[in-house]
Structure formats: structure tokens, C-alpha cells
Design a protein around this motif. Structure first.
Motif, PDB file in Angstrom:
ATOM      1  N   GLU A   4      47.989  36.748 -34.918  1.00  0.00           N
ATOM      2  CA  GLU A   4      47.184  35.424 -34.358  1.00  0.00           C
ATOM      3  C   GLU A   4      46.395  35.086 -35.817  1.00  0.00           C
ATOM      4  N   ARG A   5      45.937  33.600 -35.772  1.00  0.00           N
ATOM      5  CA  ARG A   5      45.220  33.098 -36.765  1.00  0.00           C
ATOM      6  C   ARG A   5      43.872  32.802 -36.293  1.00  0.00           C
ATOM      7  N   THR A   6      42.873  32.873 -36.927  1.00  0.00           N
ATOM      8  CA  THR A   6      41.535  32.284 -36.845  1.00  0.00           C
ATOM      9  C   THR A   6      40.731  31.741 -37.641  1.00  0.00           C
ATOM     10  N   GLU A  78      44.427  36.006 -40.640  1.00  0.00           N
ATOM     11  CA  GLU A  78      45.623  36.370 -39.817  1.00  0.00           C
ATOM     12  C   GLU A  78      45.740  38.041 -39.452  1.00  0.00           C
ATOM     13  N   PRO A 122      42.187  31.282 -29.576  1.00  0.00           N
ATOM     14  CA  PRO A 122      43.085  30.622 -30.429  1.00  0.00           C
ATOM     15  C   PRO A 122      43.226  29.085 -30.169  1.00  0.00           C
TER      16      PRO A 122
END
Ligand code: DAT
Ligand code: MG
Length: 140
Positions: A4-6, A78, A122
């Protein structure tokens, strides 16, 4: 868990105290990769738009003033479950309530000057990343 990306911000209280490296080490130690990063001075318009969800709150004008009071470091992180993981490393909004060993507990000065921002979902991460970064600036 999915990769995931934040979106993350090292806030003005932390850049002022030269804490960028220490905070980045904590993010990396938690397994988050910094795949985009830049130091900027947020404009009033950027801060107002970024925190638009809070615009009716009494603290909003002070929050915008604080976020534009000095340099910030905006980042894309990530990792597996990056959104939640970053929130865990950051700790609770109010440093007084944050767990020991978290960024906000270690470095936060107040509920406003709490050293770090992390996306809360997300969906919001995708919006926040796109607001500050062009696709070519993100190197995963
Ligand atoms: P978070 O940053 O943990 O997602 P939030 O989205 O509720 O917290 O609020 C955004 C920022 O606004 C927060 O990091 C600091 C500021 N803020 C929140 N509540 C506040 C309050 N009661 N007084 C002053 N600033 C506040
Ligand atoms: Mg929030």
C-alpha cells in the motif's frame, strides 16, 4: 496484507528542530519505504485545501497558520498495510495520549504541533499523494 501507499508530512515543529532524519529512521525501521520526498513551504491555499475537512473547526485558522509557519517534508511511503502502519508509528493525534515510542509521543509539542501527518485511509492517501506529487516524482 497488501502493498500500500500512504502520504506523510513531517510538520514545521519537527523540521524546525532538525528531526527529519530521526523521523525518517523510525518510518524505515517500521518497514515503510520513502518512495518520494520533498521539502516545501506549504502555501496558505495548499494548507486550507489539504485540511479542508476541518474547515468548520475552531482550530482551523491556527492549524493553517502552523502548517505554513515553516518548511515541511511531504512524503509517499510504501509498505505492507502502509496506511495503518504509519498511523501506528505516528501515534495518537494528541501527543499526551500517544503510545510510548511513537513519533508524536517522542517529538510532539502539542495537539497542533504534533510533528507528523499520516493519511487515515487508502482512499484519502491517493487523494493526498496526487495533491502534492506528480506521478514521475514517485519512484517505487
Ligand atoms: P490526525 O492528524 O491524527 O489525523 P485530525 O485529522 O483529527 O488528526 O486533525 C488534523 C490535525 O489538526 C491534527 O494533526 C492537529 C490538528 N488538530 C486536531 N484536533 C485539534 C485540536 N483539538 N486542537 C488543535 N489542533 C487540532
Ligand atoms: Mg487526519
Amino acid at each position: 496484507m497488501a502493498l500500500e501507499r500512504t502520504f506523510s508530512i513531517i510538520k514545521p515543529d519537527a523540521t524546525r528542530r532538525n528531526l527529519t532524519g530521526k523521523i525518517n529512521a523510525m518510518l524505515e525501521d517500521a518497514g515503510l519505504r520513502i518512495i518520494a520526498q520533498k521539502r516545501i513551504r506549504m502555501t496558505q491555499e495548499q494548507a486550507e485545501t489539504f485540511y479542508g475537512v476541518h474547515k468548520e473547526r475552531a482550530f482551523f485558522p491556527d492549524l493553517v497558520k502552523f502548517m505554513t509557519s515553516g518548511p515541511v517534508v511531504v512524503q509517499v511511503l510504501e509498505g505492507e498495510g502502509a496506511v495503518l502502519k504509519n498511523r501506528e508509528v505516528m501515534g495518537a493525534t494528541n501527543p499526551a495520549n500517544a503510545e510510548d515510542g511513537t513519533i508524536r509521543k517522542l517529538f510532539g509539542e502539542s495537539v497542533e504541533a504534533n510533528s507528523a501527518h499520516g493519511s487515515d485511509s487508502p482512499e484519502n492517501a491517493a487523494i493526498e499523494i496526487a495533491y502534492f506529487f506528480a506521478g514521475a516524482e514517485i519512484v517505487g
